[in-house]
Write a protein that holds these residues in place. Structure first.
Motif, PDB file in Angstrom:
ATOM      1  N   GLN A 126       0.879  -1.167   0.000  1.00 32.35           N
ATOM      2  CA  GLN A 126       0.000   0.000   0.000  1.00 32.35           C
ATOM      3  C   GLN A 126       0.919   1.220   0.000  1.00 32.35           C
ATOM      4  O   GLN A 126       2.101   1.088   0.312  1.00 32.35           O
ATOM      5  CB  GLN A 126      -0.853   0.000   1.281  1.00 32.35           C
ATOM      6  N   PRO A 127       0.398   2.405  -0.323  1.00 34.45           N
ATOM      7  CA  PRO A 127       1.292   3.581  -0.362  1.00 34.45           C
ATOM      8  C   PRO A 127       2.105   3.770   0.920  1.00 34.45           C
ATOM      9  O   PRO A 127       3.316   3.981   0.863  1.00 34.45           O
ATOM     10  CB  PRO A 127       0.320   4.746  -0.574  1.00 34.45           C
ATOM     11  N   LEU A 144      -7.028   9.723 -11.642  1.00 32.41           N
ATOM     12  CA  LEU A 144      -5.904   8.800 -11.404  1.00 32.41           C
ATOM     13  C   LEU A 144      -4.699   9.115 -12.296  1.00 32.41           C
ATOM     14  O   LEU A 144      -3.663   8.467 -12.185  1.00 32.41           O
ATOM     15  CB  LEU A 144      -6.342   7.357 -11.667  1.00 32.41           C
ATOM     16  N   GLU A 192      -2.804  -2.241 -18.837  1.00 26.93           N
ATOM     17  CA  GLU A 192      -3.194  -2.981 -17.619  1.00 26.93           C
ATOM     18  C   GLU A 192      -4.149  -4.120 -17.968  1.00 26.93           C
ATOM     19  O   GLU A 192      -4.071  -5.198 -17.378  1.00 26.93           O
ATOM     20  CB  GLU A 192      -3.851  -2.030 -16.606  1.00 26.93           C
ATOM     21  N   ILE A 204      -9.356  -0.126 -10.140  1.00 30.04           N
ATOM     22  CA  ILE A 204      -7.967   0.061  -9.704  1.00 30.04           C
ATOM     23  C   ILE A 204      -7.972  -0.082  -8.185  1.00 30.04           C
ATOM     24  O   ILE A 204      -8.590   0.714  -7.485  1.00 30.04           O
ATOM     25  CB  ILE A 204      -7.414   1.443 -10.117  1.00 30.04           C
ATOM     26  N   THR A 206      -6.407  -0.319  -4.252  1.00 29.51           N
ATOM     27  CA  THR A 206      -5.566   0.648  -3.516  1.00 29.51           C
ATOM     28  C   THR A 206      -4.083   0.315  -3.660  1.00 29.51           C
ATOM     29  O   THR A 206      -3.225   1.169  -3.477  1.00 29.51           O
ATOM     30  CB  THR A 206      -5.944   0.688  -2.029  1.00 29.51           C
ATOM     31  N   SER A 207      -3.768  -0.937  -3.986  1.00 25.74           N
ATOM     32  CA  SER A 207      -2.363  -1.317  -4.189  1.00 25.74           C
ATOM     33  C   SER A 207      -1.880  -0.932  -5.586  1.00 25.74           C
ATOM     34  O   SER A 207      -0.714  -1.110  -5.911  1.00 25.74           O
ATOM     35  CB  SER A 207      -2.205  -2.826  -3.989  1.00 25.74           C
ATOM     36  N   GLY A 208      -2.793  -0.408  -6.440  1.00 25.11           N
ATOM     37  CA  GLY A 208      -2.428   0.003  -7.789  1.00 25.11           C
ATOM     38  C   GLY A 208      -2.664  -1.077  -8.829  1.00 25.11           C
ATOM     39  O   GLY A 208      -2.465  -0.852 -10.018  1.00 25.11           O
ATOM     40  N   LYS A 209      -3.092  -2.267  -8.363  1.00 29.10           N
ATOM     41  CA  LYS A 209      -3.350  -3.348  -9.325  1.00 29.10           C
ATOM     42  C   LYS A 209      -4.749  -3.208  -9.910  1.00 29.10           C
ATOM     43  O   LYS A 209      -5.641  -2.663  -9.255  1.00 29.10           O
ATOM     44  CB  LYS A 209      -3.224  -4.705  -8.630  1.00 29.10           C
TER      45      LYS A 209
END
Lengths: 126, 229
Positions: free
Chosen positions: B31-32, B108, B118, B135, B137-140
Motif C-alpha cells: 500500500q502507499p 488517477l 493494464e 484500480i 488501492t495497491s495500484g493493481k
C-alpha cells in the motif's frame, strides 16, 4: 493482533529507553562538567599535581561510561572529548597553565553538548 | 572489518524481524504507506551498516519506530473505515457496465494506453469484453468480464468435480520423513515402506521427494534419478 501487541511493547521500550537514556546522558554530562570544574580550580591555584589526579578520575569515569556513550552517541563526539583530554593532560604535565585552562573551557563546551542533540526541543525536531 | 560484518548482521536481523512484524500482506502487495516504510527502512538500515562512526542504535531505533507506526496505522485502518480511507485510499471503478469512467481516469492520471496495457496484463486484449474494471488501492487492476466472455465453469455445466479438494502432503524431503505431514495424510510408515518396496526402493534415505496427493496416491522420485527421455 500478535503484531499489534509486539508493536505496543516495542513502542513502550523505545519511549522508556529514550527517557532513561536522556536522564543518563544528562547525569554523565553534569558529572564530567563538575569534574572539569575541579581541574580548572586546581589549575587556577597552580596545583598541577592536584589537576593531574583529577584528570585521572575523569579518565576512569569515561572508561566506565564508554560503552554506553559509544552505543548511543556519535563516535566522533567521544573521540573529540578524548583528544582534548589527552591534550589537556600534556599541558598540565608541561605546566602550561593558560593552554590547559583554554582546553578546560573547550571541554566544558563538549560536555555540555553531549545531551544537547537529544533534548526535547523544537530546534532539535526541526 | 569484522565489525562491519557484525553490524550488518544485526541490522539485517532487525529488518527481517521488522518485516515479519509487519506481516505477510505488506510483503506481497504494498500500500502507499507500506511502500514509504519499505523505502525508508532500507535507507535507515544501510547508513549505520557502512559507517562505523554512527551508533548502530541510531539505525535500529528509527527502523523499530517506523514498524510500530506502520503496525498501529494498519490496526487503526482495520478498526476504522475513515482511517482506512485516509491511509490506503479507496478503490477506483474505471470501467462500469462496459463504460469507461473518464472522470476517474483523469483523477488517477491514467490515459487510455495505460488502461489498455493494464487490461493486457490481465489477459484481456479486447476492451469490449470488460464489464467492470477497478484500480485497487495497491495500484493493481481487477477486471470482471462480461457474462458472454467469461470462461465456462463446472457449475455452468452442472458437473461435479472429480478431483478431491485439499492439500498434497510432502512426507519425505531429501530422505527425511515428515511425520507430522504423514499423520495428517491419514497414512502410516508401514504404508510408505510398502509403497517404496513396490518401487524397489529399500531405504527412505534414497528418496529425494515423496508426496501424497489429494487422491491419496504416492508420488516418489529417487535421489540421483536421471531423466531418460
Amino acid at each position: 493482533m500478535k503484531s499489534v501487541v509486539m508493536a505496543a511493547v516495542i513502542a513502550v521500550l523505545i519511549v522508556a529507553g529514550s527517557i532513561w537514556y536522556e536522564s543518563g546522558i544528562h547525569r554523565v554530562s553534569d558529572n564530567l562538567f563538575s569534574m572539569n570544574e575541579g581541574v580548572k580550580v586546581a589549575l587556577e591555584d597552580n596545583d598541577f599535581e592536584g589537576a593531574r589526579e583529577k584528570m585521572d578520575n575523569i579518565y576512569l569515569y569515561l572508561d566506565k561510561k564508554r560503552a554506553a556513550l559509544s552505543a548511543t552517541d556519535n563516535h566522533e563526539a567521544i573521540d573529540k572529548i578524548e583528544l582534548s583530554l589527552n591534550e589537556l593532560y600534556e599541558y598540565i604535565k608541561g605546566g602550561h597553565k593558560t593552554d590547559a585552562l583554554s582546553k578546560c573551557s573547550m571541554l566544558e563546551f563538549l560536555y555540555k553538548h553531549l545531551p544537547k542533540d537529544y533534548e526535547m526541543k523544537l530546534e532539535n525536531i526541526l | 572489518m569484522l565489525i562491519l560484518v557484525i553490524r550488518t548482521l544485526i541490522l539485517y536481523l532487525t529488518v527481517i524481524i521488522s518485516m515479519r512484524i509487519m506481516g505477510k500482506r505488506q510483503i506481497g502487495e504494498l500500500q502507499p504507506s507500506e511502500l514509504v516504510v519499505a523505502i525508508m527502512i532500507s535507507d535507515l538500515a544501510s547508513v549505520p551498516m557502512q559507517s562505523i562512526d554512527i551508533p548502530i542504535l541510531s539505525g535500529i531505533v528509527p527502523v523499530l519506530t517506523l514498524i510500530v507506526a506502520e503496525v498501529m496505522m494498519s490496526y487503526l485502518s482495520v478498526k476504522s473505515k475513515k482511517m482506512r480511507t485516509l491511509i490506503a485510499g479507496e478503490p477506483s471503478v474505471i470501467i462500469y457496465n462496459g463504460h469507461i469512467n473518464e472522470g476517474e481516469l483523469k483523477k488517477l492520471r491514467f490515459n487510455i494506453n495505460d488502461l489498455l496495457e493494464e487490461l493486457r496484463l490481465n489477459n484481456i486484449f479486447d476492451i469490449s469484453e470488460v464489464d467492470t474494471a477497478i484500480i485497487e488501492t495497491s495500484g493493481k487492476l481487477s477486471v470482471i468480464q462480461k457474462e458472454r466472455d467469461r470462461g465456462v465453469t463446472l457449475s455452468d455445466l452442472n458437473i461435479e468435480p472429480k478431483a478431491k479438494t485439499g492439500l498434497s502432503r510432502l512426507i519425505i524431503d531429501c530422505g527425511q520423513v515428515n511425520t507430522e505431514e504423514l499423520s495428517k495424510s491419514g497414512k502410516n510408515m508401514a504404508w510408505v515402506i510398502k509403497k517404496l518396496n513396490e518401487q524397489n526402493i529399500p531405504d527412505i534415505k534414497d528418496v529425494l521427494i515423496a508426496v501424497i496427493n489429494r487422491e491419496g496416491e504416492l508420488y516418489i522420485q529417487k535421489k540421483g534419478e536421471v531423466d531418460k527421455k
